[in-house]
Design a protein around this motif. Sequence first.
Motif, PDB file in Angstrom:
ATOM      1  N   LYS A 234     -55.597  -2.788 -41.338  1.00 56.87           N
ATOM      2  CA  LYS A 234     -56.444  -2.302 -40.251  1.00 56.87           C
ATOM      3  C   LYS A 234     -57.893  -2.171 -40.667  1.00 56.87           C
ATOM      4  O   LYS A 234     -58.810  -2.506 -39.905  1.00 56.87           O
ATOM      5  CB  LYS A 234     -55.923  -0.959 -39.740  1.00 56.87           C
ATOM      6  CG  LYS A 234     -56.739  -0.420 -38.567  1.00 56.87           C
ATOM      7  CD  LYS A 234     -56.223   0.901 -38.044  1.00 56.87           C
ATOM      8  CE  LYS A 234     -57.070   1.379 -36.861  1.00 56.87           C
ATOM      9  NZ  LYS A 234     -56.629   2.687 -36.345  1.00 56.87           N
ATOM     10  N   HIS A 235     -58.156  -1.674 -41.875  1.00 60.69           N
ATOM     11  CA  HIS A 235     -59.537  -1.350 -42.257  1.00 60.69           C
ATOM     12  C   HIS A 235     -60.378  -2.589 -42.530  1.00 60.69           C
ATOM     13  O   HIS A 235     -61.603  -2.550 -42.396  1.00 60.69           O
ATOM     14  CB  HIS A 235     -59.554  -0.447 -43.489  1.00 60.69           C
ATOM     15  CG  HIS A 235     -59.280  -1.162 -44.770  1.00 60.69           C
ATOM     16  ND1 HIS A 235     -58.051  -1.719 -45.052  1.00 60.69           N
ATOM     17  CD2 HIS A 235     -60.078  -1.425 -45.842  1.00 60.69           C
ATOM     18  CE1 HIS A 235     -58.106  -2.283 -46.245  1.00 60.69           C
ATOM     19  NE2 HIS A 235     -59.312  -2.123 -46.746  1.00 60.69           N
ATOM     20  N   SER A 236     -59.747  -3.703 -42.919  1.00 65.47           N
ATOM     21  CA  SER A 236     -60.505  -4.887 -43.336  1.00 65.47           C
ATOM     22  C   SER A 236     -60.257  -6.113 -42.466  1.00 65.47           C
ATOM     23  O   SER A 236     -61.023  -7.077 -42.535  1.00 65.47           O
ATOM     24  CB  SER A 236     -60.131  -5.245 -44.783  1.00 65.47           C
ATOM     25  OG  SER A 236     -58.764  -5.643 -44.852  1.00 65.47           O
TER      26      SER A 236
ATOM     27  N   GLU B 201     -50.611   0.327 -49.431  1.00 63.90           N
ATOM     28  CA  GLU B 201     -52.020   0.453 -49.076  1.00 63.90           C
ATOM     29  C   GLU B 201     -52.856  -0.545 -49.871  1.00 63.90           C
ATOM     30  O   GLU B 201     -52.403  -1.124 -50.857  1.00 63.90           O
ATOM     31  CB  GLU B 201     -52.527   1.869 -49.337  1.00 63.90           C
ATOM     32  CG  GLU B 201     -52.687   2.235 -50.796  1.00 63.90           C
ATOM     33  CD  GLU B 201     -53.544   3.485 -51.000  1.00 63.90           C
ATOM     34  OE1 GLU B 201     -53.564   4.356 -50.111  1.00 63.90           O
ATOM     35  OE2 GLU B 201     -54.205   3.569 -52.059  1.00 63.90           O
TER      36      GLU B 201
ATOM     37  N   ALA C 259     -59.176   1.409 -50.715  1.00 67.91           N
ATOM     38  CA  ALA C 259     -59.692   1.193 -49.353  1.00 67.91           C
ATOM     39  C   ALA C 259     -60.771   0.116 -49.325  1.00 67.91           C
ATOM     40  O   ALA C 259     -61.629   0.111 -48.433  1.00 67.91           O
ATOM     41  CB  ALA C 259     -60.215   2.501 -48.766  1.00 67.91           C
TER      42      ALA C 259
ATOM     43  N   SER D 160     -62.631  -3.460 -48.826  1.00 68.61           N
ATOM     44  CA  SER D 160     -62.541  -4.460 -47.758  1.00 68.61           C
ATOM     45  C   SER D 160     -62.879  -5.865 -48.227  1.00 68.61           C
ATOM     46  O   SER D 160     -62.741  -6.820 -47.465  1.00 68.61           O
ATOM     47  CB  SER D 160     -63.476  -4.079 -46.597  1.00 68.61           C
ATOM     48  OG  SER D 160     -64.811  -3.966 -47.048  1.00 68.61           O
TER      49      SER D 160
ATOM     50  N   GLN E 129     -54.887   6.974 -42.460  1.00 68.53           N
ATOM     51  CA  GLN E 129     -55.965   6.231 -43.105  1.00 68.53           C
ATOM     52  C   GLN E 129     -55.783   4.744 -42.823  1.00 68.53           C
ATOM     53  O   GLN E 129     -54.695   4.200 -42.968  1.00 68.53           O
ATOM     54  CB  GLN E 129     -55.960   6.484 -44.614  1.00 68.53           C
ATOM     55  CG  GLN E 129     -56.071   7.960 -44.996  1.00 68.53           C
ATOM     56  CD  GLN E 129     -57.443   8.540 -44.702  1.00 68.53           C
ATOM     57  OE1 GLN E 129     -58.335   7.846 -44.225  1.00 68.53           O
ATOM     58  NE2 GLN E 129     -57.622   9.818 -44.989  1.00 68.53           N
ATOM     59  N   ASP E 130     -56.886   4.089 -42.433  1.00 71.88           N
ATOM     60  CA  ASP E 130     -56.792   2.699 -42.005  1.00 71.88           C
ATOM     61  C   ASP E 130     -56.269   1.776 -43.095  1.00 71.88           C
ATOM     62  O   ASP E 130     -55.638   0.757 -42.796  1.00 71.88           O
ATOM     63  CB  ASP E 130     -58.161   2.209 -41.528  1.00 71.88           C
ATOM     64  CG  ASP E 130     -58.573   2.832 -40.194  1.00 71.88           C
ATOM     65  OD1 ASP E 130     -57.743   3.541 -39.593  1.00 71.88           O
ATOM     66  OD2 ASP E 130     -59.719   2.591 -39.763  1.00 71.88           O
ATOM     67  N   TRP E 131     -56.548   2.090 -44.367  1.00 77.35           N
ATOM     68  CA  TRP E 131     -56.103   1.206 -45.447  1.00 77.35           C
ATOM     69  C   TRP E 131     -54.612   1.365 -45.754  1.00 77.35           C
ATOM     70  O   TRP E 131     -54.079   0.684 -46.606  1.00 77.35           O
ATOM     71  CB  TRP E 131     -56.944   1.410 -46.700  1.00 77.35           C
ATOM     72  CG  TRP E 131     -57.022   2.823 -47.184  1.00 77.35           C
ATOM     73  CD1 TRP E 131     -56.199   3.428 -48.095  1.00 77.35           C
ATOM     74  CD2 TRP E 131     -57.977   3.813 -46.807  1.00 77.35           C
ATOM     75  NE1 TRP E 131     -56.561   4.730 -48.304  1.00 77.35           N
ATOM     76  CE2 TRP E 131     -57.664   4.994 -47.526  1.00 77.35           C
ATOM     77  CE3 TRP E 131     -59.072   3.823 -45.938  1.00 77.35           C
ATOM     78  CZ2 TRP E 131     -58.402   6.167 -47.387  1.00 77.35           C
ATOM     79  CZ3 TRP E 131     -59.806   4.989 -45.803  1.00 77.35           C
ATOM     80  CH2 TRP E 131     -59.476   6.134 -46.525  1.00 77.35           C
TER      81      TRP E 131
END
Length: 223
Positions: free
Chosen positions: A61-63, A162, A166, A168, A184-186
């Motif tokens: 999600k985060h990247s 994960e 975190a 990207s 957490q997005d990661w």
Amino acid sequence: QWRITPIQGGQFYEIRNRATNKVLEMHADQAKQWDSNGAHWQQWRIEKTGIKSGIYKIVAKHSYEVMDNHGFVGSGERSLIQKPWNGEDAQQWKVETTDDGYYKFTSLLSGDVMDLTNCSSVNGAVIGQQPWQNNDCQKWDILPVAGGYMKIINKGTGKVVEVNGAQSLAPVQIRDWNQNTHQQDWQMWRFEFLSDLNSDTFVRDILAQENVRMYPNPVQDIL
């Protein structure tokens, strides 16, 4: 045995025991059976968890980068990394349920499965790939969190998959870590469906084996 009946237009369900004809309800902090009275504590929401078996790309999600099995050069664990999507087999995963209700992730490139290295329970343990051994290091739960994203939880440790630190930028290792209290997005992943486990996939898996026998229909002898 229980009968599950939709109520309120299918938003909730009543769960009724066959032997007693009573329904399941929450009483304080315990689930009990009771005469049906239509109360809210006798209504249950049933949500689908996990995903159907198939071929997927798995997106952080985060990247917005995907899980890739090329790993770092010289890595004995053949660790998984995140990379931008390029459509190669290294980024496509056959996701299937196991006999005990978990999932295994098989790389289309190597035929090996996602594996928690040495079954380590230490935060930061590397997630790599190994041949299928049917152990808890290679079994994963898939639980929805929010917005169509999922957490991937190792059966053996209860920790989640994960992206290291975190980060990207690619390439970055994929690892096992405690679930954070806040989402957490990661630690969140989107499973984008690519194809079913159809006959083409089956044939490709068969032909990847070292020895193949072919038989005519009806079977008379080896072709």
